[in-house]
Each structure stands twice: as structure tokens, then as C-alpha cells.
Design an enzyme around this catalytic site. Structure first.
Site, PDB file in Angstrom:
ATOM      1  N   SER A   1      -4.706  -7.819   8.619  1.00 25.33           N
ATOM      2  CA  SER A   1      -3.987  -6.561   8.772  1.00 25.33           C
ATOM      3  C   SER A   1      -3.159  -6.698  10.044  1.00 25.33           C
ATOM      4  O   SER A   1      -3.697  -6.937  11.117  1.00 25.33           O
ATOM      5  CB  SER A   1      -4.977  -5.408   8.888  1.00 25.33           C
ATOM      6  OG  SER A   1      -4.323  -4.296   9.460  1.00 25.33           O
TER       7      SER A   1
ATOM      8  N   ASP B   1      -5.290   4.854  14.225  1.00 23.09           N
ATOM      9  CA  ASP B   1      -3.940   5.294  13.872  1.00 23.09           C
ATOM     10  C   ASP B   1      -3.932   6.620  13.107  1.00 23.09           C
ATOM     11  O   ASP B   1      -3.027   7.433  13.289  1.00 23.09           O
ATOM     12  CB  ASP B   1      -3.212   4.187  13.104  1.00 23.09           C
ATOM     13  CG  ASP B   1      -2.805   3.042  14.040  1.00 23.09           C
ATOM     14  OD1 ASP B   1      -2.517   3.333  15.216  1.00 23.09           O
ATOM     15  OD2 ASP B   1      -2.793   1.879  13.601  1.00 23.09           O
TER      16      ASP B   1
ATOM     17  N   ASP C   1       0.810  -1.221   0.000  1.00 22.88           N
ATOM     18  CA  ASP C   1       0.000   0.000   0.000  1.00 22.88           C
ATOM     19  C   ASP C   1       0.843   1.270   0.000  1.00 22.88           C
ATOM     20  O   ASP C   1       0.587   2.182  -0.783  1.00 22.88           O
ATOM     21  CB  ASP C   1      -0.957  -0.001   1.197  1.00 22.88           C
ATOM     22  CG  ASP C   1      -1.942  -1.148   1.101  1.00 22.88           C
ATOM     23  OD1 ASP C   1      -2.897  -1.034   0.313  1.00 22.88           O
ATOM     24  OD2 ASP C   1      -1.748  -2.167   1.782  1.00 22.88           O
TER      25      ASP C   1
ATOM     26  N   ARG D   1       3.117   5.045  17.106  1.00 24.88           N
ATOM     27  CA  ARG D   1       2.713   6.181  16.253  1.00 24.88           C
ATOM     28  C   ARG D   1       3.368   7.503  16.647  1.00 24.88           C
ATOM     29  O   ARG D   1       3.891   8.197  15.782  1.00 24.88           O
ATOM     30  CB  ARG D   1       1.187   6.323  16.209  1.00 24.88           C
ATOM     31  CG  ARG D   1       0.441   5.081  15.738  1.00 24.88           C
ATOM     32  CD  ARG D   1       1.032   4.450  14.507  1.00 24.88           C
ATOM     33  NE  ARG D   1       0.313   3.243  14.130  1.00 24.88           N
ATOM     34  CZ  ARG D   1       0.851   2.223  13.473  1.00 24.88           C
ATOM     35  NH1 ARG D   1       2.125   2.263  13.118  1.00 24.88           N
ATOM     36  NH2 ARG D   1       0.133   1.178  13.157  1.00 24.88           N
TER      37      ARG D   1
END
Ligand code: ARG
Length: 399
Positions: A175, A124, A14, A95
Site C-alpha cells: 500500500s 487517514d 479501489d 489529507r
């Protein structure tokens, strides 16, 4: 001068396709930034080359493993951070670290836009964008999956059409997000919340039902920081790695949870965080021994709030900073050793010792050597129960 967009790059399909696609949509050059937070897998050099091959103007790889361990995992440990009492914040911790490096890259390479691969349904996106807003409010954000309705199928078609040097054949049904502190797996058949996870979902932990000898481990803490395993001094990254290995072999830290996302959706996630769970278990017990009762009670509330703030993307918020200062102070005497037995998916405390212990054998013992004056308890109980007795007497008068 051409604008530059700093992309949080994983090396996967991606974000690789996002490189030419972002250039096409925004006219900006792409600065791809890959951050190593201990996720393992591919060599960062290869990831960097792939970014360039996909058309990035600049590609940077950052080895942030030590920084992640020291500045993100350890604070979470000191806060015993478990969202909904169970999830050790694996993704939520990485993050803000990635955000720091994206912002640094934007400053270094003249970036004005930041881009990430998150969808509009998860936590996220919030963590990235709220973090960027706190550190560099001048930057704008574009998230192709969310803002351009970019899907996996479109990404594959685009990659094939553009002849991008990426393998589109290995499509994981899940995922997955993983780092030093643990691993999160969602989607695929796991979206049926009645269906049990299969063994193949797990990578950091062995099947806890598999017969195996118990593994005894002693963890040494100094002011709430784990500094040694079985007497061997290790840095934060090494301590966590070592416990991932040993607790993982015992199947510790598996978790199957329907959790409340910040965006309001309930989602099912399967986690494994062997090192995190073993360390939090040991740390909590050392706090039980070394932290005064009222401080410990108050800290449990602080710990929960800390975990919620970090889960909700507020790592760089004033309240989180203030709670850090409280937690720091509360950790002053959290020094000593805890012995754990790792077995059958559990990390069980079997011993603790500390020079800063508040446990007093003389007060606790029921054998000879008792120094506790039990005659004092009578008056204490009398006064402690006084408000209840007064209220109960009043209730009787009015009933
Ligand atoms: N639900 C977790 C969180 O919000 C993990 C998110 C990433 N998970 C994933 N499987 N890609 O922190």
C-alpha cells in the site's frame, strides 16, 4: 433531485470500483475528485476519463501541487515537523488539502455526502473526516472499505463482473501513498517487522550504499521559507522538487519505522522523503544560528506538538492555528543560507551564514579577538548553582 456523493478519487482500482458501487449502495450520483499533490504517475486527464467511464456523473481533476507546497509542506518545514522525531508527515499533510477540495466540489456540485477509500484501521480516515467536520459539518461521510467491509478481492470481482475499464492485473504487494513531500510504503512482507526492506520498495531515493560523489548544495531561506537553491530562485514546489532529485540521488531520507497510529495500532511503515529531510536539516540549523535560545527551546516543544496535531488529523483545529501564529513569529529572522553535503544517505550541514545571525565571533572565539569578559562568569556560576547548593546542604542535614 438525485443526491450527490463526492468521492476522493485516485484513479486506482479501489476508488474506481467505488464509483458504481457507491451509486448502487446510496442511490447517489458520484462526483469524482482527483487531486494532484505531486504524486506523479498517471496523467490527470486519463484519470478523469476513467472516472467518467466507471460511471461518475462529474469528474474533476485539481492541480494542487503549488498549493500543497506553499500551504502544507512549507508550514511543516517551518515547524521542522517530524512525528516521533522521524516521520515528516507525508500523508498527514495531503489529507487536509484534499479535504478542502472535496468540500469545494461538494459546494459546487451540490454534494451532500463525501466518500473516501480509507479502511477503519488507519489515520487517514480520521484526517478526512475530522477535516470535513471542521470545514463542512453538514456533509455526511461514507467509507466503503470500512462501512461496507469492501475488500480488494471484492473490488476485483466486482470490476470484472461489471466490465469496468480498469486493469486489475497489476497488483502491487504494497500500500503506497506518495506526494511531493515524500512516499510511504506499507503492507506485504513489510508487516514482518524483522524483515529488511528490499531495494525495490524505494522509488524516490537511490541506494545510499551505491558509490557516488558527494553533492554540495546551498539553500537560501527568507523568514523560514526556502527561496533559492545554489543561488537560483525557485518557488516552493520547485525547491522541493529540486531537493527531492538531488537528495534522492544521494539516498537521503529513507526511514523504516514502527509508528504509533492514532487508532492505537503500532504499524511498520517505510518512508522516503529526501527533499523534506534535506530541507528540515538545513532549516533547523539556520534556526540554531538565528533564533534566540529561549525561543528556540520553546519552539522545539511547539514543533513536536504541531507534528502530533497534524498527524492526529487536527490540521483545522484551534490549537494548530494558534501554534501556526507562534511559528510565524518565530520565523521572522530565519533568513540566510545553509550549505549541505548530500552523500551516503545523509544530508550534513557544513556551513551557514545570515545577516540576522546571533552567532558572534568575538564572543565565541578562543583566539585573539576575544571580547567576552570571563571574569563575569564567576559570579554567574555562583548564583546559578545557589539553589542546588542550598538543597544539597538541606539533604545532608536530613540524611
Ligand atoms: N502511516 C502514515 C500516516 O499515517 C502513512 C499512511 C498511508 N500509508 C500508506 N502506505 N498507504 O501518515
Amino acid at each position: 433531485m438525485t443526491e450527490r456523493v463526492v468521492l476522493a478519487y485516485s484513479g486506482g482500482l479501489d476508488t474506481s470500483v467505488a464509483i458504481p458501487y457507491l451509486t448502487e449502495r446510496t442511490g447517489a450520483e458520484v462526483v469524482a475528485v482527483a487531486v494532484d499533490v505531486g504524486q506523479g504517475g498517471e496523467d490527470l486527464g486519463l484519470i478523469r476519463e476513467r472516472a467518467l467511464a466507471c460511471g461518475a456523473a462529474v469528474a474533476e481533476v485539481v492541480d494542487a501541487r503549488e498549493e500543497f507546497a506553499r500551504d502544507f509542506c512549507l508550514p511543516a518545514l517551518r515547524a521542522n515537523a517530524l512525528y516521533m522525531d522521524r516521520y515528516p508527515l507525508v500523508s498527514a499533510l495531503s489529507r487536509p488539502l484534499i479535504v478542502k477540495h472535496l468540500v469545494a466540489a461538494a459546494r459546487k456540485h451540490g454534494g451532500t455526502i463525501v466518500s473516501h477509500g480509507c479502511t477503519g484501521k488507519g489515520n487517514d480516515q480520521v484526517r478526512f473526516e475530522v477535516g470535513i467536520g471542521a470545514l463542512a459539518p453538514e456533509l455526511t461521510v461514507v467509507a466503503p472499505a470500512r462501512d461496507y467491509a469492501w475488500t480488494r478481492d471484492k473490488a476485483i470481482a466486482y470490476a470484472e463482473e461489471a466490465g469496468l475499464p480498469i486493469d486489475v492485473s497489476h497488483r502491487s504487494p504494497y500500500s503506497i501513498d506518495q506526494n511531493l513531500w515524500g512516499r510511504a510504503v506499507e503492507t506485504g512482507f513489510l508487516e514482518d517487522i524483522w524483515t529488511a526492506p528490499i531495494e525495490g520498495v524505494y522509488a524516490y531515493t537511490a541506494d545510499p550504499a551505491r558509490p557516488r560523489q558527494p553533492d554540495e548544495v546551498v539553500i537560501t531561506f527568507e523568514a523560514g521559507v526556502p527561496v533559492a537553491v545554489d543561488g537560483a530562485r525557485l518557488g516552493p514546489y520547485q525547491v522541493i522538487m529540486e531537493l527531492n532529485r538531488r537528495a534522492g540521488a544521494a539516498g537521503v531520507g529513507r526511514l523504516d519505522l514502527v509508528e504509533d497510529r492514532l487508532v492505537g495500532i503500532k504499524s511498520r511503515e517505510v518512508y522516503e522523503a529526501p527533499g523534506a529531510i534535506a530541507l528540515i536539516t538545513a532549516h533547523q540549523e539556520l534556526e540554531n544560528v538565528t533564533v534566540e535560545r529561549d525561543l528556540a527551546r520553546f519552539k522545539r516543544g511547539v514543533d513536536q506538538r504541531w507534528a502530533e496535531l497534524v498527524y492526529d488529523g487536527l490540521w483545522f483545529s484551534p490549537l494548530k492555528g494558534a501554534l501556526d501564529a507562534f511559528i510565524d513569529d518565530a520565523q521572522r529572522f530565519v533568513t540566510g543560507e545553509v550549505r549541505l553535503v548530500l552523500h551516503g544517505g545523509r544530508a550534513v550541514v557544513t556551513g551557514r551564514r545570515s545577516d540576522a545571525s546571533l552567532y558572534d565571533f568575538g564572543l565565541a572565539t578562543y583566539d585573539t579577538g576575544d571580547i567576552f569578559d570571563q571574569s563575569l562568569a564567576r559570579g554567574f556560576v555562583e548564583l546559578w548553582g545557589l539553589p542546588s547548593r542550598l538543597a544539597a546542604a538541606r539533604d545532608r542535614r536530613f540524611s
